[in-house]
Write a protein that holds these residues in place. Structure first.
Motif, PDB file in Angstrom:
ATOM      1  N   LEU A 153       3.682 -42.696  17.341  1.00  0.00           N
ATOM      2  CA  LEU A 153       3.939 -41.359  16.807  1.00  0.00           C
ATOM      3  C   LEU A 153       2.662 -40.538  16.684  1.00  0.00           C
ATOM      4  N   GLU A 154       1.532 -41.184  16.415  1.00  0.00           N
ATOM      5  CA  GLU A 154       0.251 -40.463  16.385  1.00  0.00           C
ATOM      6  C   GLU A 154       0.004 -39.769  17.718  1.00  0.00           C
TER       7      GLU A 154
ATOM      8  N   ASN B  98       1.530 -32.749  21.380  1.00  0.00           N
ATOM      9  CA  ASN B  98       2.586 -31.752  21.484  1.00  0.00           C
ATOM     10  C   ASN B  98       2.391 -30.706  20.380  1.00  0.00           C
ATOM     11  N   LYS B  99       2.991 -29.526  20.549  1.00  0.00           N
ATOM     12  CA  LYS B  99       2.719 -28.421  19.623  1.00  0.00           C
ATOM     13  C   LYS B  99       3.334 -28.631  18.245  1.00  0.00           C
ATOM     14  N   LYS B 100       4.646 -28.826  18.202  1.00  0.00           N
ATOM     15  CA  LYS B 100       5.338 -28.993  16.914  1.00  0.00           C
ATOM     16  C   LYS B 100       6.314 -30.152  17.006  1.00  0.00           C
TER      17      LYS B 100
ATOM     18  N   PHE C  71       6.297 -37.625   7.450  1.00  0.00           N
ATOM     19  CA  PHE C  71       6.473 -36.361   6.738  1.00  0.00           C
ATOM     20  C   PHE C  71       5.161 -35.585   6.612  1.00  0.00           C
ATOM     21  N   LYS C  72       4.054 -36.272   6.682  1.00  0.00           N
ATOM     22  CA  LYS C  72       2.758 -35.598   6.637  1.00  0.00           C
ATOM     23  C   LYS C  72       2.494 -34.823   7.926  1.00  0.00           C
ATOM     24  N   ASN C  73       3.140 -35.236   9.019  1.00  0.00           N
ATOM     25  CA  ASN C  73       2.834 -34.672  10.335  1.00  0.00           C
ATOM     26  C   ASN C  73       3.928 -33.792  10.941  1.00  0.00           C
TER      27      ASN C  73
ATOM     28  N   GLN D   6      10.116 -29.963   2.471  1.00  0.00           N
ATOM     29  CA  GLN D   6      10.055 -29.862   3.932  1.00  0.00           C
ATOM     30  C   GLN D   6      11.432 -29.759   4.586  1.00  0.00           C
ATOM     31  N   TYR D   7      12.456 -29.660   3.751  1.00  0.00           N
ATOM     32  CA  TYR D   7      13.815 -29.606   4.282  1.00  0.00           C
ATOM     33  C   TYR D   7      14.137 -28.207   4.783  1.00  0.00           C
TER      34      TYR D   7
END
Length: 378
Positions: A110-111, A117-119, A177-179, A199-200
């Motif tokens: 996942l890192e 990628n952008k988002k 969730f941090k990323n 973040q929802y």
């Protein structure tokens, strides 16, 4: 705009891809084929060493060394394909653990996704840290935790749920969730636990490709056909044992009036055709909203026993027993509802037509795709 969808459950990302492509968006779907269901994906990952003799050696190696050979193999596949997973405007993960590797490996994979990628957005549409915690804290009236608490499911069989309450998965959850740019829920079972989370981004209902699901609404000419599809891995989790109890009651009272079809572990292409002549579909018990199989059956005009709780009725401003039948974890209650339909067969066509109209209004795949685009772009 280039979109990468990672992971697949129950054809959700396939339908979203079809909706996005109908709007002229370039979409790539990467992941597994969801076990025996065998959904199509563009970039295929395979889980190896999970059955038979290879599984025995895998467990032995893990006990001796702490190395998970399946995760190692998936990481090798990832490294071979990672150039195909870069340069996207938007990535959506089907889950916090989309590559289904051990947490340390998952974090490495996942890192790479986050940094190339952008988002990146997260979809909550199955078991994850927040929804499992909510269920285990008994904040639902009933949930997937209910059959486990009742002793119906062993710890080993239920591990794919229990693991979300372990420290390594909690750490992975925090990392994800941090990323991410935000998290989206697919239905009320995941919306409710996420409410008030900073973040929802909100709930977007499951996309259903109605163009691939012609309306049938089979008329009753002889017997009422009841269909019960079983995924053996999720037998108790879905409440299939309760459906079987209800069917036994119906058989004892209405054997001459019903035809019951039961199938097990069918690939998606066979499953979606196997209930075409059915009037009633028994889907799942421990849910507040409908999952994918239920929604696709509703699109075909079937009367579906599934999650249709008060919260769902309120959210969509519906009356009970008009779109779907709420399947409570009580065999007598379910049998009573089936009996009501047997005694009032005209309701089958009324509810079936309502169900199709509901899917077209609330779950049409192109409308849902537009909502995803809006959330991603905003």
């Amino acid at each position: 705009m280039k979109i990468l969808l990672i992971g697949e459950y129950s054809r959700l990302h396939n339908s979203l891809k079809e909706g996005l492509e109908s709007l002229g968006i370039q979409v790539t779907l990467a992941g597994f084929r969801d076990d025996f269901k065998n959904y199509p994906v563009d970039i295929v990952f395979k889980e190896r060493y999970n059955t038979g003799l290879p599984l025995f050696f895998k467990k032995s190696i893990y006990k001796l060394t702490g190395i998970d050979v399946t995760s190692r193999n998936i990481e090798k596949q990832f490294n071979q394909k990672k150039k195909l997973l870069t340069g996207f405007d938007c990535v959506q993960l089907i889950n916090e653990n989309p590559f289904n590797t051990v947490p340390k490996t998952e974090k490495r994979l996942l890192e790479y996704i986050f940094s190339h990628n952008k988002k990146v957005f997260l979809l909550s549409c199955g078991t994850d840290y927040i929804s499992v915690k909510y269920a285990f804290n008994k904040q639902f009236r009933y949930s997937i935790y209910t059959p486990y608490e009742a002793g119906k499911i062993s710890k080993s069989v239920f591990w794919h749920v229990l693991k979300w309450q372990t420290p390594p998965l909690k750490t992975l959850h925090k990392f994800v969730f941090k990323n991410i740019a935000g998290v989206i829920a697919s239905d009320l079972d995941y919306h409710i636990p996420l409410q008030n989370h900073k973040q929802y981004l909100g709930m977007i209902p499951n996309p259903i490709n109605v163009d691939k699901l012609p309306f049938q609404n089979t008329a009753v000419t002889d017997k009422i056909v009841i269909f019960h599809g079983i995924n053996s891995r999720n037998f108790y989790k879905k409440g299939n044992d309760i459906f079987k109890e209800a069917l036994a009651i119906i058989k004892s009272k209405y054997a001459q009036h019903v035809d019951i079809i039961e199938v097990e572990n069918l690939p998606y292409s066979q499953y979606i055709e196997s209930y075409n002549r059915a009037h009633i579909i028994l889907d799942q018990v421990y849910a507040y909203d409908q999952g994918y199989n239920a929604l696709e059956a509703m699109a075909k005009g079937k009367v579906v026993f599934t999650g249709a709780e008060t919260e769902w009725l309120t959210h969509y401003h519906l009356a009970p027993n008009t779109i779907a039948i709420n399947a409570l974890p009580n065999a007598t209650h379910i049998a009573d509802k089936i009996e009501w339909l047997i005694e009032n067969p005209e309701q089958l066509q009324i509810i079936g037509k309502n169900a199709r109209a509901f899917i077209e209004k609330e779950h049409h795949y192109t409308r849902i795709a537009k909502r995803y685009l809006q959330h991603w772009q905003d």
